[in-house]
Write a protein that holds these residues in place. Structure first.
Motif, mmCIF file in Angstrom:
data_model
loop_
_atom_site.group_PDB
_atom_site.id
_atom_site.type_symbol
_atom_site.label_atom_id
_atom_site.label_comp_id
_atom_site.label_asym_id
_atom_site.label_seq_id
_atom_site.Cartn_x
_atom_site.Cartn_y
_atom_site.Cartn_z
ATOM 1 N N VAL A 38 0.871 -1.181 0.000
ATOM 2 C CA VAL A 38 0.000 0.000 0.000
ATOM 3 C C VAL A 38 0.904 1.226 0.000
ATOM 4 O O VAL A 38 1.974 1.215 0.597
ATOM 5 C CB VAL A 38 -0.949 0.022 1.230
ATOM 6 C CG1 VAL A 38 -0.219 -0.039 2.551
ATOM 7 C CG2 VAL A 38 -1.868 1.244 1.186
ATOM 8 N N GLY A 39 0.474 2.269 -0.687
ATOM 9 C CA GLY A 39 1.296 3.478 -0.697
ATOM 10 C C GLY A 39 0.545 4.671 -1.234
ATOM 11 O O GLY A 39 -0.523 4.551 -1.848
ATOM 12 N N THR A 40 1.136 5.827 -0.972
ATOM 13 C CA THR A 40 0.640 7.085 -1.534
ATOM 14 C C THR A 40 0.899 7.052 -3.051
ATOM 15 O O THR A 40 1.687 6.215 -3.522
ATOM 16 C CB THR A 40 1.389 8.253 -0.875
ATOM 17 O OG1 THR A 40 2.788 7.975 -0.940
ATOM 18 C CG2 THR A 40 0.982 8.451 0.574
ATOM 19 N N PRO A 41 0.292 7.952 -3.808
ATOM 20 C CA PRO A 41 0.488 7.927 -5.262
ATOM 21 C C PRO A 41 1.965 7.947 -5.682
ATOM 22 O O PRO A 41 2.370 7.202 -6.587
ATOM 23 C CB PRO A 41 -0.236 9.198 -5.720
ATOM 24 C CG PRO A 41 -1.343 9.357 -4.708
ATOM 25 C CD PRO A 41 -0.764 8.915 -3.408
ATOM 26 N N PHE B 282 -11.416 2.925 -6.869
ATOM 27 C CA PHE B 282 -11.198 2.769 -8.306
ATOM 28 C C PHE B 282 -10.497 1.434 -8.552
ATOM 29 O O PHE B 282 -9.486 1.148 -7.902
ATOM 30 C CB PHE B 282 -10.253 3.849 -8.854
ATOM 31 C CG PHE B 282 -10.821 5.235 -8.860
ATOM 32 C CD1 PHE B 282 -11.637 5.669 -9.889
ATOM 33 C CD2 PHE B 282 -10.519 6.125 -7.837
ATOM 34 C CE1 PHE B 282 -12.153 6.964 -9.915
ATOM 35 C CE2 PHE B 282 -11.024 7.411 -7.846
ATOM 36 C CZ PHE B 282 -11.841 7.832 -8.881
ATOM 37 N N THR B 283 -11.017 0.639 -9.482
ATOM 38 C CA THR B 283 -10.231 -0.508 -9.949
ATOM 39 C C THR B 283 -9.595 -0.055 -11.255
ATOM 40 O O THR B 283 -10.276 0.495 -12.130
ATOM 41 C CB THR B 283 -11.113 -1.746 -10.186
ATOM 42 O OG1 THR B 283 -12.252 -1.369 -10.962
ATOM 43 C CG2 THR B 283 -11.595 -2.342 -8.882
ATOM 44 N N ARG B 284 -8.271 -0.267 -11.371
ATOM 45 C CA ARG B 284 -7.558 0.358 -12.491
ATOM 46 C C ARG B 284 -6.931 -0.642 -13.467
ATOM 47 O O ARG B 284 -6.879 -0.383 -14.655
ATOM 48 C CB ARG B 284 -6.456 1.278 -11.938
ATOM 49 C CG ARG B 284 -7.015 2.425 -11.095
ATOM 50 C CD ARG B 284 -5.917 3.415 -10.743
ATOM 51 N NE ARG B 284 -6.438 4.555 -10.008
ATOM 52 C CZ ARG B 284 -7.040 5.601 -10.574
ATOM 53 N NH1 ARG B 284 -7.180 5.663 -11.887
ATOM 54 N NH2 ARG B 284 -7.487 6.593 -9.825
ATOM 55 N N ASN C 90 -2.924 6.990 -9.676
ATOM 56 C CA ASN C 90 -3.284 6.558 -11.042
ATOM 57 C C ASN C 90 -2.685 5.209 -11.434
ATOM 58 O O ASN C 90 -3.211 4.536 -12.311
ATOM 59 C CB ASN C 90 -2.776 7.581 -12.064
ATOM 60 C CG ASN C 90 -3.458 8.924 -11.932
ATOM 61 O OD1 ASN C 90 -4.436 9.040 -11.200
ATOM 62 N ND2 ASN C 90 -2.958 9.930 -12.608
ATOM 63 N N LEU C 91 -1.537 4.852 -10.832
ATOM 64 C CA LEU C 91 -0.835 3.652 -11.298
ATOM 65 C C LEU C 91 -1.084 2.419 -10.419
ATOM 66 O O LEU C 91 -0.481 1.383 -10.626
ATOM 67 C CB LEU C 91 0.673 3.930 -11.398
ATOM 68 C CG LEU C 91 1.073 5.047 -12.376
ATOM 69 C CD1 LEU C 91 2.592 5.165 -12.458
ATOM 70 C CD2 LEU C 91 0.505 4.794 -13.772
ATOM 71 N N ALA C 92 -1.964 2.560 -9.459
ATOM 72 C CA ALA C 92 -2.243 1.416 -8.566
ATOM 73 C C ALA C 92 -3.131 0.388 -9.267
ATOM 74 O O ALA C 92 -3.761 0.680 -10.279
ATOM 75 C CB ALA C 92 -2.945 1.931 -7.314
ATOM 76 N N ILE D 59 -1.992 -1.348 -3.785
ATOM 77 C CA ILE D 59 -3.161 -0.516 -3.439
ATOM 78 C C ILE D 59 -2.673 0.916 -3.172
ATOM 79 O O ILE D 59 -1.789 1.140 -2.337
ATOM 80 C CB ILE D 59 -3.904 -1.037 -2.188
ATOM 81 C CG1 ILE D 59 -4.309 -2.510 -2.375
ATOM 82 C CG2 ILE D 59 -5.127 -0.172 -1.905
ATOM 83 C CD1 ILE D 59 -5.124 -3.089 -1.223
ATOM 84 N N GLY D 60 -3.237 1.866 -3.901
ATOM 85 C CA GLY D 60 -2.851 3.275 -3.726
ATOM 86 C C GLY D 60 -3.887 3.995 -2.884
ATOM 87 O O GLY D 60 -5.077 3.699 -2.952
#
Ligand code: FAD
Ligand code: SF4
Length: 287
Positions: free
Chosen positions: A100-103, A221-223, A202-204, A130-131
């Motif tokens: 898990v992380g920030t953007p 959001f599922t990306r 955006n990249l998670a 997971i972002g």
């Protein structure tokens, strides 16, 4: 495009009440990692552990649901989760890593996967990234000043901190809430956050935050294909309650508004910095 590419967006919360009790918002991160762990989709997850000082997190590799539960909630300071990836795969021997992380941290994960210099064998081992949404972050000393000097709460007495509706709030174990307007916290923000152009990770594989959803719920959001598949399986197995994002208030309009504001403001700072320096915006005093 301020919200990045995504396949689907819903408002959701964990179905397990035990997870919800101490999670930050809808318990999405903890519940989704718990599901992925139980299903063997991941062997462990890098999360922000409690650390030795209050609200000063340290990255840990959680390999049990109990360890995930220990790391619930938001700590508004830097936790270098990416620095644990190598250790997770080498010392812990994980083949399927959750993180898990920030953007900005999720960007670092993707860069490490694309250019694995010093990160050999890591790229294929990231199974679920997971972002979490992020407007800004604070150095620990800045956070301490905000909590102790401005909110008048001892760090060790705080049980939760939250940013929302224009305020920084600190909750204590005795049930008190101390709040200050965000205009007082801006000066403590990390400088690097002022050139950051990603609000919603955006990249998670899956990204989540409170903004857009009612209290106690999260916007999700599922990306990526992996994110969509894992999320779909968790829904099927009854791990989350969901509502269409169009049916909740304030909904995606607020997420879009805040993402646009962050990007517009920070883009200006970036452009300002491009004209800052010798032979650019500033006069060189030595010639
Ligand atoms: C610095 C920061 C700024 C944020 N800004 C916003 C915002 O502007 N708008 C918004 O909607 N949401 C924001 N969030 C996200 C929000 O606070 C929640 O983390 C998110 O909604 C997940 O909640 P949850 O209940 O699903 O997670 P939980 O189930 O409570 O789990 C949270 C997970 O995040 C991990 N974590 C905690 N602190 C950190 C950290 N510092 N770095 C990396 N991982 C961490 C925990 O270990 C845990 O695994 C921010 C989070 C951080 C850390
Ligand atoms: S604002 Fe950007 S740079 Fe700062 S912590 Fe959040 S994602 Fe990272």
């Amino acid at each position: 495009m301020v919200l990045g590419n995504y396949k689907n967006c819903v408002s959701a919360r964990a179905a397990d009440p035990a997870i919800l009790t101490a999670s930050q918002d809808g318990g999405i991160v903890t519940q989704l990692f718990a599901f992925a762990l139980e299903e063997g989709i991941i062997d462990g997850a890098i999360v922000a552990g409690q650390g030795d000082e209050p609200f000063k997190p340290e990255p840990v590799v959680a390999t049990t649901v109990a360890e995930l539960m220990e790391a619930r909630g938001t700590r508004y300071t830097i936790c270098p989760n990416v620095s644990m990836i190598k250790e997770a795969t080498r010392s812990y021997g994980l083949d399927k890593v959750g993180i898990v992380g920030t953007p900005c941290q999720i960007q670092a994960v993707r860069k490490a996967q694309l250019y694995p210099m010093g990160m050999r064998s890591v790229p294929d081992k990231i199974a679920l990234a997971i972002g979490i949404f992020c407007m800004e972050n604070f150095p620990y000393q800045g956070l301490e000043t905000m909590v102790e000097d401005l909110c008048n709460v001892k760090m060790e007495n705080a049980v939760k901190m939250d940013i929302g509706k224009g305020k920084f709030s600190v909750y204590t174990e005795r049930g008190a809430v101390s709040q200050i307007p965000l205009k007082l916290t801006h000066k403590f923000e990390q400088g690097g956050c002022h050139v950051c152009l990603d609000y919603v990770a955006n990249l998670a594989d899956v990204s989540t935050g409170s903004v857009g959803s009612p209290d106690g719920w999260s916007t999700v959001f599922t990306r990526t294909k992996a994110g969509e598949t894992i999320w779909g399986k968790a829904i099927e197995a009854g791990y989350f309650e969901t509502k269409p994002i169009a049916d909740v208030k304030p909904g995606l309009d607020l997420v879009t508004k805040l993402a646009t504001e962050k990007i517009t403001k920070n883009q200006k700072t970036l452009e300002g910095r491009a004209t800052f320096g010798v032979d650019k915006g500033l006069r060189n005093p030595y010639i």
